[in-house]
Write a protein that holds these residues in place. Structure first.
Motif, PDB file in Angstrom:
ATOM      1  N   SER A 146       0.826  -1.198   0.000  1.00  0.00           N
ATOM      2  CA  SER A 146       0.000   0.000   0.000  1.00  0.00           C
ATOM      3  C   SER A 146       0.866   1.257   0.000  1.00  0.00           C
ATOM      4  CB  SER A 146      -0.888   0.015   1.243  1.00  0.00           C
ATOM      5  OG  SER A 146      -1.501   1.283   1.409  1.00  0.00           O
ATOM      6  N   PRO A 147       0.406   2.330  -0.674  1.00  0.00           N
ATOM      7  CA  PRO A 147       1.073   3.617  -0.509  1.00  0.00           C
ATOM      8  C   PRO A 147       0.768   4.265   0.830  1.00  0.00           C
ATOM      9  CG  PRO A 147      -0.807   3.830  -1.974  1.00  0.00           C
ATOM     10  CD  PRO A 147      -0.658   2.369  -1.687  1.00  0.00           C
ATOM     11  N   ILE A 148      -0.135   3.657   1.603  1.00  0.00           N
ATOM     12  CA  ILE A 148      -0.495   4.145   2.935  1.00  0.00           C
ATOM     13  C   ILE A 148       0.412   3.448   3.940  1.00  0.00           C
ATOM     14  CG2 ILE A 148      -2.352   4.395   4.628  1.00  0.00           C
ATOM     15  CD1 ILE A 148      -4.328   4.142   2.272  1.00  0.00           C
ATOM     16  N   GLY A 149       1.279   4.213   4.600  1.00  0.00           N
ATOM     17  CA  GLY A 149       2.326   3.650   5.432  1.00  0.00           C
ATOM     18  C   GLY A 149       1.895   2.607   6.446  1.00  0.00           C
ATOM     19  N   PRO A 150       0.819   2.843   7.234  1.00  0.00           N
ATOM     20  CA  PRO A 150       0.467   1.873   8.268  1.00  0.00           C
ATOM     21  C   PRO A 150       0.086   0.484   7.759  1.00  0.00           C
ATOM     22  CG  PRO A 150      -0.481   4.005   8.789  1.00  0.00           C
ATOM     23  CD  PRO A 150       0.084   4.112   7.401  1.00  0.00           C
ATOM     24  N   PHE A 151      -0.141   0.331   6.460  1.00  0.00           N
ATOM     25  CA  PHE A 151      -0.399  -1.004   5.924  1.00  0.00           C
ATOM     26  C   PHE A 151       0.895  -1.800   5.736  1.00  0.00           C
ATOM     27  CE2 PHE A 151      -4.406   0.977   4.691  1.00  0.00           C
ATOM     28  CZ  PHE A 151      -5.323  -0.036   4.928  1.00  0.00           C
ATOM     29  N   ASN A 152       2.026  -1.135   5.799  1.00  0.00           N
ATOM     30  CA  ASN A 152       3.322  -1.783   5.599  1.00  0.00           C
ATOM     31  C   ASN A 152       4.157  -1.552   6.855  1.00  0.00           C
ATOM     32  OD1 ASN A 152       2.489  -2.209   2.865  1.00  0.00           O
ATOM     33  ND2 ASN A 152       3.210  -0.154   2.352  1.00  0.00           N
TER      34      ASN A 152
ATOM     35  N   LEU B 110      11.453  -6.347   2.434  1.00  0.00           N
ATOM     36  CA  LEU B 110      10.496  -5.268   2.193  1.00  0.00           C
ATOM     37  C   LEU B 110      11.038  -4.187   1.261  1.00  0.00           C
ATOM     38  CD1 LEU B 110       9.398  -4.861   5.926  1.00  0.00           C
ATOM     39  CD2 LEU B 110       8.113  -6.034   4.124  1.00  0.00           C
ATOM     40  N   GLN B 111      12.167  -4.446   0.614  1.00  0.00           N
ATOM     41  CA  GLN B 111      12.853  -3.388  -0.122  1.00  0.00           C
ATOM     42  C   GLN B 111      12.052  -2.860  -1.313  1.00  0.00           C
ATOM     43  OE1 GLN B 111      16.504  -4.795  -1.856  1.00  0.00           O
ATOM     44  NE2 GLN B 111      15.623  -6.715  -2.550  1.00  0.00           N
ATOM     45  N   ASP B 112      11.116  -3.636  -1.836  1.00  0.00           N
ATOM     46  CA  ASP B 112      10.361  -3.193  -3.006  1.00  0.00           C
ATOM     47  C   ASP B 112       9.171  -2.308  -2.646  1.00  0.00           C
ATOM     48  OD1 ASP B 112      12.063  -4.557  -4.712  1.00  0.00           O
ATOM     49  OD2 ASP B 112      10.854  -6.387  -4.666  1.00  0.00           O
ATOM     50  N   PHE B 113       8.915  -2.112  -1.359  1.00  0.00           N
ATOM     51  CA  PHE B 113       7.773  -1.300  -0.947  1.00  0.00           C
ATOM     52  C   PHE B 113       8.219   0.155  -0.788  1.00  0.00           C
ATOM     53  CE2 PHE B 113       6.876  -5.601   0.380  1.00  0.00           C
ATOM     54  CZ  PHE B 113       5.548  -5.771  -0.016  1.00  0.00           C
ATOM     55  N   PRO B 114       7.586   1.081  -1.490  1.00  0.00           N
ATOM     56  CA  PRO B 114       8.055   2.467  -1.448  1.00  0.00           C
ATOM     57  C   PRO B 114       7.807   3.179  -0.130  1.00  0.00           C
ATOM     58  CG  PRO B 114       6.055   2.288  -2.751  1.00  0.00           C
ATOM     59  CD  PRO B 114       6.477   0.892  -2.439  1.00  0.00           C
ATOM     60  N   THR B 115       6.823   2.715   0.639  1.00  0.00           N
ATOM     61  CA  THR B 115       6.505   3.346   1.926  1.00  0.00           C
ATOM     62  C   THR B 115       6.479   2.283   3.009  1.00  0.00           C
ATOM     63  OG1 THR B 115       5.135   4.989   0.795  1.00  0.00           O
ATOM     64  CG2 THR B 115       4.896   4.817   3.181  1.00  0.00           C
ATOM     65  N   LEU B 116       7.318   2.454   4.041  1.00  0.00           N
ATOM     66  CA  LEU B 116       7.372   1.530   5.171  1.00  0.00           C
ATOM     67  C   LEU B 116       7.257   2.311   6.469  1.00  0.00           C
ATOM     68  CD1 LEU B 116      10.386  -0.824   4.275  1.00  0.00           C
ATOM     69  CD2 LEU B 116       7.944  -1.375   4.124  1.00  0.00           C
ATOM     70  N   THR B 117       6.619   1.708   7.464  1.00  0.00           N
ATOM     71  CA  THR B 117       6.599   2.288   8.799  1.00  0.00           C
ATOM     72  C   THR B 117       7.193   1.301   9.783  1.00  0.00           C
ATOM     73  OG1 THR B 117       4.299   1.520   9.079  1.00  0.00           O
ATOM     74  CG2 THR B 117       4.627   3.819   8.422  1.00  0.00           C
ATOM     75  N   ALA B 118       7.879   1.836  10.781  1.00  0.00           N
ATOM     76  CA  ALA B 118       8.450   1.023  11.859  1.00  0.00           C
ATOM     77  C   ALA B 118       7.757   1.424  13.156  1.00  0.00           C
ATOM     78  CB  ALA B 118       9.949   1.250  11.964  1.00  0.00           C
TER      79      ALA B 118
END
Length: 260
Positions: A40-46, A69-77
């Motif tokens: 998702s482009p929505i961070g909390p989904f990733n 997870l490197q292929d996901f443009p938006t990540l949250t920790a």
């Protein structure tokens, strides 16, 4: 980083992501670490989520999860805000492009002795299972969270994904007023714990207790299916609503984000 609510939130999110059976799903666990993302482009989904059921994750394990997870443009920790390892973990992630984004209270409530719902005469509360109800959930999520129109197809896929298995552990609820969808919540059971997600009310209907009503519906349904406690990550706006339902803050997540 010792309260089990953080472990419960990690487990519930992992089960929620896996239940979608999304073609882009990447998910897994390592010591002290859970990751799940659906592109998702929505961070909390990733998410990359720190747990508290063992030692802090090593730099090697964090980098291995990030490689997946490197292929996901938006990540949250999602990092519990207390604990000896927090600063070291944040520094490690900062060196890999993560920046501070927000803090969210982690809350927990017992599911025994829940109050009876008080439903206004012009309102209905339902389990969202049919096409019209699922479309109503999408409408409320987009309006309530300010999700732009270009992401509506993505949200439709998420909502319909959960709607495919209405008898499963992930169940969506909808409040309508005079037939108009106005509030929604998702309850996801994970063992004896219920994770509460996607609580939203459209702006014109806030302040009328409808968010509380739909959250209570998810909680009562979870209790009826064997859950003994509920956990959630609260927004500041929803904090008092959840307190009135018996939730108590047990700690906070510091959320970091990386965009590419």
């Amino acid at each position: 980083m010792s309260d089990p609510v953080f472990d419960a939130l990690a487990r519930c999110f992992l089960e929620l992501a896996r239940a979608l059976d999304h073609p882009d799903l990447v998910a897994g666990e390592r010591p002290g670490l859970t990751h799940a993302a659906i592109g998702s482009p929505i961070g909390p989904f990733n998410r990359l989520i720190l747990r508290s059921d063992g030692p802090a994750p090593t730099a090697v394990d964090m980098d291995a999860a990030l490689a997946e997870l490197q292929d996901f443009p938006t990540l949250t920790a999602w990092i519990p805000a207390t604990g000896d390892s927090r600063a070291a973990v944040e520094a490690h992630l900062a060196a890999r492009g993560f920046v501070p984004d927000a803090e969210y209270p982690a809350m927990r409530a017992a599911l025994d002795a829940l109050p009876e719902p008080v439903v206004p005469s012009d309102a209905t509360v339902s389990l969202a299972v049919g096409p019209a109800e699922l479309a109503g959930v999408v409408e409320v999520l987009c309006a309530g969270f300010g999700i732009p129109d270009d992401l509506r197809p993505f949200m439709t896929g998420i909502v319909d994904g959960f709607g495919r298995t209405p008898d499963g552990p992930q169940r969506q609820f909808l409040v309508a007023v005079d037939g108009r969808p106005v509030a929604t919540a998702l309850g996801g059971r994970c063992g004896e714990t219920l994770g509460v997600y996607n609580v939203a009310t459209i702006p014109d209907f806030r302040g009328r207790g409808l968010g509380r009503l739909v959250t209570l519906a998810a909680m009562r349904d979870g209790a009826a299916h064997g859950a003994r406690s509920a956990v959630l990550e609260s927004s500041e706006a929803g904090y008092s609503v959840y307190e009135r339902l018996g939730f108590r803050e047990v700690g906070r997540y510091r959320v970091l984000i990386r965009r590419r």
